[in-house]
Design a protein around this motif. Structure first.
Motif, PDB file in Angstrom:
ATOM      1  N   ALA A 172      13.196 -33.896  15.944  1.00  0.00           N
ATOM      2  CA  ALA A 172      11.814 -33.621  16.314  1.00  0.00           C
ATOM      3  C   ALA A 172      10.973 -33.799  15.050  1.00  0.00           C
ATOM      4  N   GLU A 173      10.159 -34.811  15.045  1.00  0.00           N
ATOM      5  CA  GLU A 173       9.342 -35.099  13.865  1.00  0.00           C
ATOM      6  C   GLU A 173       8.080 -34.248  13.854  1.00  0.00           C
ATOM      7  N   PHE A 174       7.681 -33.845  12.642  1.00  0.00           N
ATOM      8  CA  PHE A 174       6.436 -33.089  12.486  1.00  0.00           C
ATOM      9  C   PHE A 174       5.773 -33.467  11.173  1.00  0.00           C
ATOM     10  N   GLU A 175       4.508 -33.113  11.059  1.00  0.00           N
ATOM     11  CA  GLU A 175       3.740 -33.327   9.838  1.00  0.00           C
ATOM     12  C   GLU A 175       2.921 -32.076   9.562  1.00  0.00           C
ATOM     13  N   VAL A 176       2.564 -31.883   8.317  1.00  0.00           N
ATOM     14  CA  VAL A 176       1.616 -30.848   7.930  1.00  0.00           C
ATOM     15  C   VAL A 176       0.424 -31.582   7.336  1.00  0.00           C
ATOM     16  N   GLU A 177      -0.765 -31.325   7.900  1.00  0.00           N
ATOM     17  CA  GLU A 177      -1.980 -32.032   7.489  1.00  0.00           C
ATOM     18  C   GLU A 177      -3.059 -31.047   7.081  1.00  0.00           C
ATOM     19  N   ALA A 178      -3.922 -31.506   6.198  1.00  0.00           N
ATOM     20  CA  ALA A 178      -5.101 -30.712   5.847  1.00  0.00           C
ATOM     21  C   ALA A 178      -6.019 -30.660   7.060  1.00  0.00           C
ATOM     22  N   ASP A 179      -6.601 -29.477   7.303  1.00  0.00           N
ATOM     23  CA  ASP A 179      -7.540 -29.277   8.403  1.00  0.00           C
ATOM     24  C   ASP A 179      -8.658 -28.374   7.889  1.00  0.00           C
ATOM     25  N   ASP A 207     -10.297 -26.049   5.507  1.00  0.00           N
ATOM     26  CA  ASP A 207      -9.746 -25.133   4.509  1.00  0.00           C
ATOM     27  C   ASP A 207      -8.343 -24.642   4.883  1.00  0.00           C
ATOM     28  N   HIS A 208      -7.787 -25.170   5.959  1.00  0.00           N
ATOM     29  CA  HIS A 208      -6.499 -24.714   6.471  1.00  0.00           C
ATOM     30  C   HIS A 208      -5.504 -25.861   6.503  1.00  0.00           C
ATOM     31  N   LEU A 209      -4.322 -25.576   6.997  1.00  0.00           N
ATOM     32  CA  LEU A 209      -3.304 -26.590   7.230  1.00  0.00           C
ATOM     33  C   LEU A 209      -3.012 -26.648   8.718  1.00  0.00           C
ATOM     34  N   ALA A 210      -2.669 -27.833   9.204  1.00  0.00           N
ATOM     35  CA  ALA A 210      -2.317 -28.023  10.609  1.00  0.00           C
ATOM     36  C   ALA A 210      -0.871 -28.493  10.699  1.00  0.00           C
ATOM     37  N   LEU A 211      -0.115 -27.874  11.581  1.00  0.00           N
ATOM     38  CA  LEU A 211       1.240 -28.300  11.892  1.00  0.00           C
ATOM     39  C   LEU A 211       1.142 -29.207  13.105  1.00  0.00           C
ATOM     40  N   VAL A 212       1.573 -30.454  12.956  1.00  0.00           N
ATOM     41  CA  VAL A 212       1.511 -31.424  14.050  1.00  0.00           C
ATOM     42  C   VAL A 212       2.937 -31.820  14.404  1.00  0.00           C
ATOM     43  N   VAL A 213       3.392 -31.417  15.591  1.00  0.00           N
ATOM     44  CA  VAL A 213       4.721 -31.773  16.064  1.00  0.00           C
ATOM     45  C   VAL A 213       4.556 -32.972  16.990  1.00  0.00           C
TER      46      VAL A 213
END
Length: 68
Positions: A13-20, A22-28
């Motif tokens: 299961a691939e995921f990424e962590v991206e800037a959002d 002032d926060h971070l977003a977990l994108v699965v």
């Protein structure tokens, strides 16, 4: 990236962590569909990976602000 569970197994299961902002977003990445040469669909361990990642974020005191 792919998550590794507590036993050392890499989950499909691939995921990424991206800037959002002032926060971070977990994108699965989404699951489903055929994968050439594999008996499994794309990211077929989506659910266990998502549960694992959310559990680890909770352990670190992360706050979930939204989910899509």
């Amino acid at each position: 990236m792919r998550a590794t569970d507590d036993s050392g197994a890499v989950l499909n299961a691939e995921f990424e962590v991206e800037a959002d902002g002032d926060h971070l977003a977990l994108v699965v990445k989404s699951a489903g569909g055929r994968v050439t040469g594999s008996p499994h669909g794309r990211n077929h361990q989506y659910n266990p990976a998502l549960e694992l990642l959310l559990h680890r974020l909770r352990e670190r005191g992360a706050v979930l602000e939204a989910a899509w």
